[in-house]
Design a protein around this motif. Structure first.
Motif, mmCIF file in Angstrom:
data_model
loop_
_atom_site.group_PDB
_atom_site.id
_atom_site.type_symbol
_atom_site.label_atom_id
_atom_site.label_comp_id
_atom_site.label_asym_id
_atom_site.label_seq_id
_atom_site.Cartn_x
_atom_site.Cartn_y
_atom_site.Cartn_z
ATOM 1 N N PRO A 16 34.400 40.103 44.217
ATOM 2 C CA PRO A 16 33.823 40.134 42.632
ATOM 3 C C PRO A 16 34.273 39.161 41.803
ATOM 4 N N PRO A 17 34.063 38.713 40.670
ATOM 5 C CA PRO A 17 34.548 37.793 39.824
ATOM 6 C C PRO A 17 35.883 38.431 39.382
ATOM 7 N N GLN A 18 36.913 37.574 38.909
ATOM 8 C CA GLN A 18 38.110 37.727 38.563
ATOM 9 C C GLN A 18 38.393 37.445 37.169
ATOM 10 N N ALA A 19 38.909 38.259 36.416
ATOM 11 C CA ALA A 19 39.178 37.903 34.875
ATOM 12 C C ALA A 19 40.591 37.031 34.853
ATOM 13 N N ILE A 20 40.328 36.118 33.924
ATOM 14 C CA ILE A 20 41.438 34.948 33.692
ATOM 15 C C ILE A 20 42.282 35.387 32.458
ATOM 16 N N LEU A 21 43.352 35.812 32.471
ATOM 17 C CA LEU A 21 44.221 36.211 31.527
ATOM 18 C C LEU A 21 45.626 35.903 31.500
ATOM 19 N N ARG A 22 46.086 35.906 30.165
ATOM 20 C CA ARG A 22 47.742 35.634 30.235
ATOM 21 C C ARG A 22 48.441 37.067 30.819
ATOM 22 N N CYS A 23 49.268 36.575 31.734
ATOM 23 C CA CYS A 23 50.004 37.883 32.383
ATOM 24 C C CYS A 23 51.319 37.860 31.522
ATOM 25 N N SER A 24 51.658 39.053 30.966
ATOM 26 C CA SER A 24 52.959 39.028 30.459
ATOM 27 C C SER A 24 53.996 39.033 31.282
ATOM 28 N N SER A 25 53.816 39.597 32.513
ATOM 29 C CA SER A 25 55.049 39.504 33.350
ATOM 30 C C SER A 25 55.212 37.995 34.021
ATOM 31 N N CYS A 26 54.357 37.166 34.143
ATOM 32 C CA CYS A 26 54.238 36.002 34.872
ATOM 33 C C CYS A 26 54.656 34.856 33.698
ATOM 34 N N GLY A 27 54.007 35.286 32.417
ATOM 35 C CA GLY A 27 54.228 34.473 31.348
ATOM 36 C C GLY A 27 53.337 33.321 31.515
ATOM 37 N N ASP A 28 52.020 33.488 32.002
ATOM 38 C CA ASP A 28 51.453 32.102 32.196
ATOM 39 C C ASP A 28 50.015 32.821 32.376
ATOM 40 N N THR A 29 48.829 32.031 32.180
ATOM 41 C CA THR A 29 47.500 32.283 32.618
ATOM 42 C C THR A 29 47.224 32.709 33.957
ATOM 43 N N ARG A 30 46.818 33.693 34.500
ATOM 44 C CA ARG A 30 46.340 34.087 35.982
ATOM 45 C C ARG A 30 45.337 34.725 36.203
ATOM 46 N N PRO A 31 44.601 34.596 37.354
ATOM 47 C CA PRO A 31 43.631 35.395 37.730
ATOM 48 C C PRO A 31 43.878 37.010 37.983
ATOM 49 N N PHE A 32 43.088 37.945 37.511
ATOM 50 C CA PHE A 32 43.275 39.268 37.743
ATOM 51 C C PHE A 32 42.424 39.756 38.612
ATOM 52 N N ARG A 33 42.578 40.521 39.568
ATOM 53 C CA ARG A 33 41.495 41.030 40.411
ATOM 54 C C ARG A 33 41.426 42.555 40.368
ATOM 55 N N SER A 34 40.117 42.926 40.496
ATOM 56 C CA SER A 34 39.978 44.375 40.547
ATOM 57 C C SER A 34 40.979 45.190 41.512
ATOM 58 N N SER A 35 41.532 46.439 41.264
ATOM 59 C CA SER A 35 42.176 47.211 42.111
ATOM 60 C C SER A 35 41.342 48.298 42.871
ATOM 61 N N GLY A 36 40.348 48.347 42.435
ATOM 62 C CA GLY A 36 39.270 49.151 42.881
ATOM 63 C C GLY A 36 39.561 50.514 42.313
ATOM 64 N N ARG A 37 40.534 50.547 41.470
ATOM 65 C CA ARG A 37 40.873 52.089 41.024
ATOM 66 C C ARG A 37 40.428 51.972 39.463
ATOM 67 N N ALA A 105 37.021 40.215 29.113
ATOM 68 C CA ALA A 105 38.242 39.141 29.302
ATOM 69 C C ALA A 105 38.211 37.964 28.530
ATOM 70 N N GLY A 106 36.943 37.589 28.363
ATOM 71 C CA GLY A 106 36.603 36.178 27.617
ATOM 72 C C GLY A 106 36.246 35.262 28.555
ATOM 73 N N ARG A 107 37.088 35.084 29.934
ATOM 74 C CA ARG A 107 37.096 33.958 30.743
ATOM 75 C C ARG A 107 36.941 34.718 32.205
ATOM 76 N N ILE A 108 36.366 34.290 32.937
ATOM 77 C CA ILE A 108 36.005 34.734 34.391
ATOM 78 C C ILE A 108 36.009 33.629 35.289
ATOM 79 N N GLU A 109 36.182 34.130 36.270
ATOM 80 C CA GLU A 109 36.265 33.015 37.602
ATOM 81 C C GLU A 109 35.466 33.791 38.760
ATOM 82 N N GLU A 110 34.173 33.043 39.106
ATOM 83 C CA GLU A 110 33.281 33.687 39.921
ATOM 84 C C GLU A 110 33.376 33.220 41.371
#
Length: 211
Positions: A16-37, A105-110
Motif C-alpha cells: 500500500p502507499p505510505q504517508a510521508i509525515l514529520r515523526c515527532s520521535s525521529c524529529g524528521d520527515t519519514r514514511p509511515f506505513r499501515s500497521s493493519g490495525r 496526510a498531504g503527501r504520500i509515497e506509492e
C-alpha cells in the motif's frame, strides 16, 4: 466464434502507499506505513475510528482518521464489527485508498512494484487482433505505456508509433492515453499488421516469454 486473443490483466500493487509525515520521535520527515490495525474510541453515544500507521524507523504512530463523532445508531453494525476486528479485507480497502490517504496526510509515497495476473478469456488460432482488459482492484499510479512496454516487450517508442498509426486503440479514448495512469476497465486493442510481431506480442500478453 472467437477470432481474437482476449486476455485480462489484473494489476495489484505489492504494498500500500505510505504517508510521508514529520515523526515527532525521529524529529524528521519519514514514511509511515499501515500497521493493519484499526482503533475505535467511544465518546458517549458517538464513535471515532482510525487506521494506525507507524514510522518505518522508530515505530512512532500516526492515527489516520476514518471517521469522527459518528452516532453509533447511524453506523452499519457490519462496519463496526470490521473496525473492532481490524478485518483484513476492510483494512486493505483503506490502505489502498490513495486519495483518502492523501487527503489526511498531504503527501504520500506509492509503490512501484506490482503483481500482474493473467487470464485468457478467448484465444483464436489466427489472433488477428489482441485485446487486453485491465482489472485494478485498487488504484495504481503506473503509466499505460510503461506497463505495455514491460509486459509486451515492445519499446515505448514503438508503442507510440503504433498508437499514432491507429494500430493500438485504447478505451476510454484519449489522445494521451499511453501517458496516463492505468485505470480499472481500460481496454487496449492491438491490430498489429506484422505477423511475427503480432504472434510475439500475443505470446507476451499471455505471459509466454522469459524475462
Amino acid at each position: 466464434m472467437c477470432d481474437i486473443l482476449h486476455v485480462e490483466w489484473t494489476i495489484v500493487p505489492k504494498t500500500p502507499p505510505q504517508a510521508i509525515l514529520r515523526c515527532s520521535s525521529c524529529g524528521d520527515t519519514r514514511p509511515f506505513r499501515s500497521s493493519g490495525r484499526t482503533r475505535l474510541n467511544a465518546n458517549g453515544k458517538q464513535l471515532d475510528a482510525w487506521l494506525i500507521y507507524k514510522c518505518i524507523d522508530c515505530d512512532g504512530t500516526w492515527n489516520r482518521p476514518i471517521f469522527e463523532r459518528q452516532s453509533v445508531r447511524s453506523l452499519d453494525p457490519v462496519l463496526v464489527e470490521a473496525l473492532q476486528a481490524s478485518a483484513p479485507g476492510y483494512v486493505a480497502g483503506l490502505e489502498f485508498d490513495q486519495e483518502g490517504l492523501k487527503a489526511s496526510a498531504g503527501r504520500i509515497e506509492e509503490s512501484e512494484e506490482f503483481e500482474l495476473r493473467r487470464r485468457t478469456i478467448c484465444a483464436s488460432g489466427n489472433r488477428a487482433r489482441i485485446v487486453i482488459t485491465l482489472a485494478l482492484p485498487y488504484p495504481a499510479s503506473l503509466r499505460l505505456d510503461r506497463l505495455l512496454a514491460s509486459e509486451l516487450q515492445l519499446s515505448r517508442s514503438r508503442l507510440k508509433v503504433l498508437f499514432e498509426a491507429g494500430d493500438i486503440r485504447v478505451e476510454p479514448a484519449r489522445k494521451d492515453a499511453l501517458k496516463r495512469s492505468i485505470r480499472d476497465g481500460t481496454v487496449i486493442t492491438l491490430g498489429l499488421r506484422d505477423e511475427a510481431e503480432r504472434l510475439a506480442t500475443g505470446r507476451a500478453a499471455m505471459g509466454g516469454y522469459q524475462r
